[in-house]
Design a protein around this motif. Structure first.
Motif, short mmCIF file in Angstrom:
data_model
loop_
_atom_site.label_atom_id
_atom_site.label_comp_id
_atom_site.label_asym_id
_atom_site.label_seq_id
_atom_site.Cartn_x
_atom_site.Cartn_y
_atom_site.Cartn_z
N SER A 88 0.83 -1.21 -0.07
CA SER A 88 0.21 0.00 0.02
C SER A 88 0.79 1.28 -0.01
O SER A 88 0.63 2.14 -0.63
N VAL A 89 1.74 1.24 0.68
CA VAL A 89 2.57 2.30 0.77
C VAL A 89 3.51 2.55 -0.66
O VAL A 89 3.78 3.45 -1.14
N ARG A 90 4.05 1.40 -1.25
CA ARG A 90 4.85 1.44 -2.36
C ARG A 90 3.94 2.16 -3.52
O ARG A 90 4.27 2.83 -4.32
N THR A 91 2.41 1.57 -3.56
CA THR A 91 1.70 1.92 -4.45
C THR A 91 1.25 3.65 -4.27
O THR A 91 1.18 4.30 -5.30
N ALA A 92 1.06 3.99 -3.01
CA ALA A 92 0.94 5.50 -2.85
C ALA A 92 2.08 6.29 -3.16
O ALA A 92 2.05 7.19 -3.90
N LEU A 93 3.37 5.86 -2.94
CA LEU A 93 4.42 6.59 -3.15
C LEU A 93 4.58 6.67 -4.97
O LEU A 93 5.04 7.58 -5.37
N SER A 94 4.35 5.66 -5.53
CA SER A 94 4.66 5.36 -6.84
C SER A 94 3.46 6.40 -7.40
O SER A 94 3.87 7.08 -8.49
N SER A 95 2.35 6.27 -6.96
CA SER A 95 1.32 7.32 -7.59
C SER A 95 1.72 8.75 -7.43
O SER A 95 1.56 9.46 -8.48
N ALA A 96 2.36 9.01 -6.38
CA ALA A 96 2.64 10.49 -6.03
C ALA A 96 3.85 10.77 -6.94
O ALA A 96 3.84 12.08 -7.46
N ILE A 97 4.58 10.03 -7.28
CA ILE A 97 5.80 10.23 -8.15
C ILE A 97 5.38 10.27 -9.78
O ILE A 97 5.99 11.29 -10.24
N ALA A 98 4.24 9.65 -9.97
CA ALA A 98 3.90 9.42 -11.59
C ALA A 98 3.18 10.50 -11.81
O ALA A 98 3.11 10.65 -13.28
N ASN A 99 2.25 11.29 -11.03
CA ASN A 99 1.42 12.45 -11.41
C ASN A 99 2.38 13.70 -11.86
O ASN A 99 2.62 14.48 -10.84
N GLN A 100 2.80 13.59 -12.94
CA GLN A 100 3.48 14.53 -13.56
C GLN A 100 3.14 15.70 -14.05
O GLN A 100 3.19 16.40 -14.98
N ALA A 101 2.06 16.50 -13.25
CA ALA A 101 1.51 17.60 -13.82
C ALA A 101 2.73 18.89 -13.72
O ALA A 101 3.49 19.02 -12.93
N PRO A 102 2.35 19.75 -14.40
CA PRO A 102 3.37 20.92 -14.79
C PRO A 102 3.49 21.66 -13.54
O PRO A 102 2.46 21.86 -12.82
N PRO A 103 4.62 21.97 -13.05
CA PRO A 103 4.66 22.90 -11.87
C PRO A 103 4.05 24.19 -11.97
O PRO A 103 4.88 25.27 -11.80
N GLU A 104 3.04 24.43 -12.05
CA GLU A 104 2.41 25.74 -12.43
C GLU A 104 1.61 26.16 -11.24
O GLU A 104 0.39 25.46 -11.23
N PRO A 105 1.71 27.02 -10.38
CA PRO A 105 1.31 27.21 -9.00
C PRO A 105 -0.21 27.64 -9.28
O PRO A 105 -0.37 28.38 -10.16
N GLU A 106 -1.25 27.22 -8.78
CA GLU A 106 -2.65 27.71 -8.62
C GLU A 106 -2.95 28.62 -7.44
O GLU A 106 -2.75 28.31 -6.40
N PHE A 107 -3.65 29.65 -7.88
CA PHE A 107 -3.92 30.41 -6.85
C PHE A 107 -5.65 30.99 -6.88
O PHE A 107 -5.98 30.86 -7.81
N PHE A 108 -6.21 30.65 -5.70
CA PHE A 108 -7.53 30.95 -5.73
C PHE A 108 -7.91 32.16 -5.08
O PHE A 108 -9.13 32.59 -4.83
N SER A 109 -6.96 32.96 -4.96
CA SER A 109 -7.29 34.50 -4.45
C SER A 109 -6.23 35.36 -5.15
O SER A 109 -5.08 35.15 -5.37
N THR A 110 -6.69 36.59 -5.26
CA THR A 110 -5.38 37.58 -5.61
C THR A 110 -4.28 37.92 -4.60
O THR A 110 -3.09 37.93 -4.84
N GLU A 111 -4.88 37.67 -3.40
CA GLU A 111 -3.84 37.92 -2.28
C GLU A 111 -2.75 36.66 -2.26
O GLU A 111 -1.55 36.80 -1.86
N SER A 112 -3.54 35.51 -2.58
CA SER A 112 -2.57 34.26 -2.34
C SER A 112 -1.18 34.42 -3.70
O SER A 112 -0.32 33.93 -3.24
N ARG A 113 -1.91 35.09 -4.73
CA ARG A 113 -1.06 35.16 -5.90
C ARG A 113 0.19 36.18 -5.60
O ARG A 113 1.28 35.77 -5.76
N LEU A 114 -0.44 37.15 -4.87
CA LEU A 114 0.61 38.20 -4.61
C LEU A 114 1.58 37.78 -3.44
O LEU A 114 2.99 37.96 -3.41
N HIS A 115 1.02 36.91 -2.48
CA HIS A 115 2.01 36.20 -1.60
C HIS A 115 3.14 35.56 -2.17
O HIS A 115 4.17 35.69 -1.85
N TYR A 116 2.82 34.71 -3.07
CA TYR A 116 3.58 33.85 -4.21
C TYR A 116 4.62 34.45 -4.66
O TYR A 116 5.93 34.46 -4.54
N LEU A 117 3.91 35.76 -5.31
CA LEU A 117 5.00 36.76 -6.01
C LEU A 117 5.99 37.34 -4.92
O LEU A 117 7.27 37.45 -5.48
#
Length: 228
Positions: free
Chosen positions: A53-82
């Motif tokens: 179960s641990v191996r499967t969970a870790l493999s799944s976490a590694i395999a999900n190669q979403a592009p590293p584009e931060p998502e922001f749900f408010s203007t303030e959170s985006r300003l904090h990141y910047l």
């Protein structure tokens, strides 16, 4: 980000003493002004049996190669990141002079830290101690890249290609997922989790070095003046 944008470096077994590492951490201004050669001396992550179960969970976490584009749900959170990006970029300029390289590195690190539920300052401190921010660092025991990931992880939970550990997102993805795994195993005990990451579980030198380096990367918003 191409491989030619950064200089390859190999860390030998005598790259730096623990005393030199801790001395550098005691003077962060000097570190920020010049090259950082510190490299953590340890066995690296140790290969241990994983239940399915641990191996499967870790493999799944590694395999999900979403592009590293931060998502922001408010203007303030985006300003904090910047604001965070601008602050850390200025601190990292001495190690990575090109703005695009710094931006790509920090954006990927932010994304992978948030994804794994890790503090960005902690991971930056770990990278400072482990590799001195050298993308192509290789330790005396074979750990690779920014977060000094041991090659066996690519066989255990990846596709078996250790060469990919020199890819920025792959290295940070593996490193953050592994640290999260160790933190969960140690029931939130960061001291013990860091020791496990370095292969020196229970000994204080490595966690102390990382906690010291973490202070170089703390980020706090400046308080805003109250509205009139």
């Amino acid at each position: 980000m191409g491989a030619g944008q950064e200089t390859s470096a190999v860390a030998g077994p005598g790259a730096v003493s623990r005393r030199a590492c801790l001395t550098a951490l005691a003077a962060p201004a000097a570190w920020l002004a010049g090259p950082q050669t510190a490299h953590a001396q340890g066995q690296g992550q140790l290969e241990e049996p994983l239940i399915d179960s641990v191996r499967t969970a870790l493999s799944s976490a590694i395999a999900n190669q979403a592009p590293p584009e931060p998502e922001f749900f408010s203007t303030e959170s985006r300003l904090h990141y910047l604001r965070w990006l601008g602050t850390q970029s200025a601190r990292l300029r001495g190690r990575k002079p090109e703005w695009e390289v710094r931006r790509d590195f920090l954006q990927t690190l932010w994304y992978e830290c948030k994804r794994a539920g890790l503090d960005t300052a902690l991971v930056l401190g770990l990278i400072q101690v482990e590799s001195g921010f050298r993308k192509f660092a290789v330790s005396s025991v074979g750990a690779r890249g920014y977060m000094q990931v041991m090659p066996f992880w690519t066989r255990v939970i990846g596709d078996g290609d250790p060469g990919k550990l020199f890819h920025i997102q792959t290295n940070l993805r593996f490193g953050c997922v592994i640290l999260r795994h160790y933190l969960d195993r140690e029931q939130g005990d960061l001291f013990m989790a860091l020791g496990r990451y370095n292969g020196s579980r229970g000994r204080p030198a490595y966690p102390t070095a990382v906690f010291g380096a973490q202070r170089n990367w703390l980020f706090a918003e400046r308080p805003t003046a109250p509205a009139a």
